[in-house]
Motif scaffolding. Structure first.
Motif, short mmCIF file in Angstrom:
data_model
loop_
_atom_site.label_atom_id
_atom_site.label_comp_id
_atom_site.label_asym_id
_atom_site.label_seq_id
_atom_site.Cartn_x
_atom_site.Cartn_y
_atom_site.Cartn_z
N GLN A 205 57.76 55.50 143.95
CA GLN A 205 59.06 55.09 144.50
C GLN A 205 60.01 56.28 144.63
OE1 GLN A 205 59.78 51.82 145.65
NE2 GLN A 205 61.35 53.07 146.63
N LYS A 206 59.99 57.16 143.63
CA LYS A 206 60.84 58.36 143.68
C LYS A 206 60.47 59.22 144.88
CE LYS A 206 62.47 62.15 140.80
NZ LYS A 206 62.40 62.81 139.50
N ALA A 207 59.17 59.37 145.14
CA ALA A 207 58.72 60.15 146.29
C ALA A 207 59.13 59.49 147.61
CB ALA A 207 57.21 60.33 146.24
N VAL A 208 59.01 58.17 147.66
CA VAL A 208 59.36 57.43 148.88
C VAL A 208 60.87 57.50 149.14
CG1 VAL A 208 59.44 55.11 149.88
CG2 VAL A 208 57.35 55.93 148.79
N ASP A 209 61.66 57.46 148.08
CA ASP A 209 63.12 57.48 148.23
C ASP A 209 63.67 58.84 148.62
OD1 ASP A 209 63.24 54.81 147.59
OD2 ASP A 209 63.82 55.14 145.49
N HIS A 210 62.89 59.92 148.43
CA HIS A 210 63.39 61.26 148.74
C HIS A 210 63.51 61.40 150.26
CE1 HIS A 210 63.88 65.55 148.88
NE2 HIS A 210 63.97 65.58 147.55
N PRO A 211 64.70 61.76 150.76
CA PRO A 211 64.92 61.76 152.21
C PRO A 211 64.25 62.91 152.96
CG PRO A 211 66.87 62.55 151.06
CD PRO A 211 65.91 62.10 150.01
N ARG B 142 60.78 68.91 140.97
CA ARG B 142 60.20 70.25 141.00
C ARG B 142 58.68 70.21 140.89
NH1 ARG B 142 63.41 74.41 137.50
NH2 ARG B 142 63.01 75.75 139.27
N LYS B 143 58.19 69.25 140.15
CA LYS B 143 56.74 69.13 139.96
C LYS B 143 56.13 68.39 141.16
CE LYS B 143 53.36 67.33 136.70
NZ LYS B 143 53.16 66.67 135.43
N ARG B 144 55.15 69.02 141.78
CA ARG B 144 54.47 68.40 142.92
C ARG B 144 53.06 67.96 142.56
NH1 ARG B 144 55.02 71.28 148.45
NH2 ARG B 144 52.89 70.63 148.29
N LEU B 145 52.38 68.74 141.70
CA LEU B 145 51.01 68.43 141.34
C LEU B 145 51.01 67.57 140.08
CD1 LEU B 145 48.01 68.89 141.99
CD2 LEU B 145 48.10 70.90 140.49
N LEU C 284 40.31 61.68 134.83
CA LEU C 284 41.59 62.30 135.14
C LEU C 284 41.45 62.99 136.48
CD1 LEU C 284 42.55 63.99 131.75
CD2 LEU C 284 43.49 61.89 132.70
N PHE C 285 42.52 63.00 137.27
CA PHE C 285 42.49 63.67 138.56
C PHE C 285 43.87 64.20 138.87
CE2 PHE C 285 43.60 59.30 139.35
CZ PHE C 285 44.55 59.33 140.36
N LYS C 286 43.94 65.13 139.81
CA LYS C 286 45.21 65.71 140.22
C LYS C 286 45.49 65.32 141.66
CE LYS C 286 45.11 69.64 137.09
NZ LYS C 286 46.25 69.38 136.26
N VAL C 287 46.77 65.09 141.95
CA VAL C 287 47.20 64.73 143.30
C VAL C 287 48.58 65.35 143.55
CG1 VAL C 287 48.19 62.52 142.54
CG2 VAL C 287 47.54 62.82 144.93
N VAL C 288 48.78 65.84 144.77
CA VAL C 288 50.08 66.37 145.16
C VAL C 288 50.91 65.21 145.69
CG1 VAL C 288 51.31 67.86 146.78
CG2 VAL C 288 49.21 68.67 145.68
N ILE C 289 52.08 65.02 145.08
CA ILE C 289 53.04 64.02 145.55
C ILE C 289 54.36 64.74 145.72
CG2 ILE C 289 54.17 61.82 145.13
CD1 ILE C 289 51.90 61.12 143.19
N THR C 290 54.76 64.94 146.97
CA THR C 290 56.03 65.63 147.23
C THR C 290 57.19 64.66 147.09
OG1 THR C 290 55.85 65.21 149.60
CG2 THR C 290 54.95 67.30 148.79
N GLY C 291 58.35 65.21 146.77
CA GLY C 291 59.55 64.39 146.68
C GLY C 291 59.79 63.80 145.31
N THR C 292 59.04 64.24 144.31
CA THR C 292 59.21 63.70 142.96
C THR C 292 60.00 64.65 142.06
OG1 THR C 292 57.09 64.62 142.26
CG2 THR C 292 57.09 62.34 143.08
#
Length: 149
Positions: free
Chosen positions: A75-81, A121-124, A111-119
């Motif tokens: 939700q934080k990623a989705v809310d980032h404009p 400073r941390k993307r990975l 365990l796995f890693k995923v890039v989620i922008t808009g969250t």
């Protein structure tokens, strides 16, 4: 006595009969079901609504859910404009990476890693996929943060 072959879900008062298991002989005191966790908002069902097709694409025939913490991250990623994220796109990325990029495997999950922008400073992000039986023994998958169970 209940017929555990017909209803394998432990109920309060059941005695665990699994020789060699650390809880063999213990009496079940309380049960918190997946359905209760969904109703309480502890986990979010991803097999209905907009996410259903994506969940079924990656895990056909499996009930897929995420913890409330993972839902809040999305939700934080989705809310980032500035990033143009939507729920379906982020959820697709999460499930795709859960299948193709395991960092560490363990019994019943990875365990796995995923890039989620808009969250922030941390993307990975490191996430955990747990495969387990549901309330009636059906196959289930839950995406969670690494420290969650």
């Amino acid at each position: 006595m209940r017929d555990l072959s017909r209803d394998p879900v432990p109920q309060p008062g059941d005695v665990i009969h699994q020789p060699g298991h650390p809880f063999d002989g213990f009496v079940v005191v309380s049960v918190y079901t997946r359905a209760q966790a969904i109703a309480d908002g502890v986990i979010v069902d991803a097999t209905g609504g907009d996410l259903a097709a994506i969940s079924a694409q990656h895990f056909p025939g499996v009930h897929v859910a995420m913890t409330a913490a993972v839902a809040a991250l999305i939700q934080k990623a989705v809310d980032h404009p500035d990033h143009g994220n939507d729920w379906r796109g982020v959820w697709f990325d999460v499930l795709w990476m859960s299948r193709v990029a395991p960092v560490q495997s363990f019994p019943g999950g990875r365990l796995f890693k995923v890039v989620i922008t808009g969250t922030g400073r941390k993307r990975l992000h490191t996430l955990k996929l747990q495969i387990h039986p549901g309330d009636k023994g059906e196959p289930c998958a839950t995406v969670m943060l690494p420290e969650e169970d």
